[in-house]
Motif scaffolding. Sequence first.
Motif, PDB file in Angstrom:
ATOM      1  N   SER A 151       0.822  -1.219   0.000  1.00  0.00           N
ATOM      2  CA  SER A 151       0.000   0.000   0.000  1.00  0.00           C
ATOM      3  C   SER A 151       0.850   1.260   0.000  1.00  0.00           C
ATOM      4  O   SER A 151       0.345   2.349  -0.274  1.00  0.00           O
ATOM      5  CB  SER A 151      -0.918  -0.001   1.221  1.00  0.00           C
ATOM      6  OG  SER A 151      -0.164  -0.156   2.414  1.00  0.00           O
ATOM      7  N   ASP A 343      -6.415   4.949   8.420  1.00  0.00           N
ATOM      8  CA  ASP A 343      -6.146   4.296   7.141  1.00  0.00           C
ATOM      9  C   ASP A 343      -6.483   2.815   7.208  1.00  0.00           C
ATOM     10  O   ASP A 343      -6.221   2.148   8.217  1.00  0.00           O
ATOM     11  CB  ASP A 343      -4.677   4.467   6.749  1.00  0.00           C
ATOM     12  CG  ASP A 343      -4.313   5.922   6.504  1.00  0.00           C
ATOM     13  OD1 ASP A 343      -4.593   6.415   5.397  1.00  0.00           O
ATOM     14  OD2 ASP A 343      -3.759   6.559   7.424  1.00  0.00           O
ATOM     15  N   VAL A 345      -6.064  -0.701   4.822  1.00  0.00           N
ATOM     16  CA  VAL A 345      -5.396  -1.325   3.679  1.00  0.00           C
ATOM     17  C   VAL A 345      -6.047  -2.671   3.391  1.00  0.00           C
ATOM     18  O   VAL A 345      -6.369  -3.418   4.316  1.00  0.00           O
ATOM     19  CB  VAL A 345      -3.893  -1.529   3.979  1.00  0.00           C
ATOM     20  CG1 VAL A 345      -3.228  -2.386   2.904  1.00  0.00           C
ATOM     21  CG2 VAL A 345      -3.190  -0.191   4.140  1.00  0.00           C
ATOM     22  N   HIS A 377      -6.844   2.043   1.015  1.00  0.00           N
ATOM     23  CA  HIS A 377      -5.660   1.841   0.185  1.00  0.00           C
ATOM     24  C   HIS A 377      -5.718   0.437  -0.414  1.00  0.00           C
ATOM     25  O   HIS A 377      -5.733  -0.557   0.315  1.00  0.00           O
ATOM     26  CB  HIS A 377      -4.385   2.003   1.012  1.00  0.00           C
ATOM     27  CG  HIS A 377      -4.269   3.320   1.702  1.00  0.00           C
ATOM     28  ND1 HIS A 377      -3.596   4.397   1.170  1.00  0.00           N
ATOM     29  CD2 HIS A 377      -4.758   3.734   2.902  1.00  0.00           C
ATOM     30  CE1 HIS A 377      -3.665   5.418   2.008  1.00  0.00           C
ATOM     31  NE2 HIS A 377      -4.367   5.049   3.060  1.00  0.00           N
TER      32      HIS A 377
END
Length: 443
Positions: A151, A343, A345, A377
């Motif tokens: 990522s 975030d 991933v 991501h």
Amino acid sequence: MILLKNRFTYKSIFQKSKLPSQSHVIRTYKVLAIESSCDDSCIALLERTKPNQTPTIIDHTKKTLNSAAVGGIMPTAAYTYHMSTIANMCIEFCSKHNLSAQTPPDLICVTRGPGMAGSLSSSTEFAKGLSVAWNVPLIGVHHMLGHLLTSFLPTKESEQKQPPNYPFLSLLCSGGHTMLVLSKSVSEHEIIINVSDIAVGDSLDKCARELGLYGNMLGRELEKFINDIPIEEIEEFKILPIDTRLSNKYNFKLTLPYQNPKNGKFQDDIIQFAFAQFLSNIQSYKKKFINSNIIEDEKIKRMIAYKTQEYIFDHIIDRINLAFKRHGLNRSKSDGKFIGVKDFVCSGGVAANSRLREKLFNNLNYNEIGSNPLNFHFPDLSLCTDNAVMIGYAGMEIFEKLKLKTNLNFIPIRKWPLNKLLSVESWVQVNDDEINRVCKYNL
């Protein structure tokens, strides 16, 4: 003759281009990476010019054992394939990029585990030989760390997108692993959800084979098969109730594993994924309602394919949302472990599935862990399945951030939990002088 020719070529290029003096030349360091944990033989070359800079992917290549005819990967066949493939691949690759004993890369990275022992050993032993012959340090890389860190590499869709910031969450989903991981640094990873039986990629492959699909990557074939279903049938299948066999005309029943109790309490201390029941569900349906092992009614086959993939991905969403609830904002019911995570991933071979990406983006209850939507991501499609680029990048991070290399006495590790990345033998501490000598940064 070749060496002389190369020297003259370099000299003529230098004279024509009038390169600046040596003190102004930007120095770089190159990393050769090798991956063969399963049935893919992979080689890559990466280059970095500055610390913490995203490396440039100079080239990467892959050859895959065709196992469609035998219905799956056979470890002995994979081992034989890698043993007959890796060396010649490397010769061609190094020749293409002028890598030799006179012009070696600065670092070699190879997958140490987890994976099939024979497949791993074919490349680890070859990498050891290159390390000795070229006098270059070697990094034995964790395969799933490679997937997790893809990522950080740019994608074709968004070259300028910011990489995730620690701490972040990763859904690692492939043919051999399915887990939700909380990562606090390159070396600190906590497995929040693991799989109790078979991985999601393995389940998708086996379900596709049970439905009569054929190919080397059956999960991808299943996705293609579903994407070709007429839109009017998709709309019918979407609202088709399958909570009981009597609720639909196909007598098809499917439920999610580990359903949450109605009182909202957690049913156990461990949240797990489970995907084996999706295969057994198709098998039992065929035995009970189909007179043959082959489902001849194509619409029934399309319905089962669609519903099975939907429920497999719904199960992933259900488990992750339960983890969000347990580790999120409500301090009276959670430990707050995910607070501050911005975030998310998704990587591994199954991360290439567009329907999974869509469901993650639309159905995760991110408000359980923060007030703002998560930054998602997804690696470039070419880097979702096994590749050597991810191994090279992970090795660079281990060498530079953790200041570690691998002693040549190491052996492949068939099972290597990600949360025990540094607890295995053969890690060797390196000092700043060796890092500077390898990396060659002209700061």
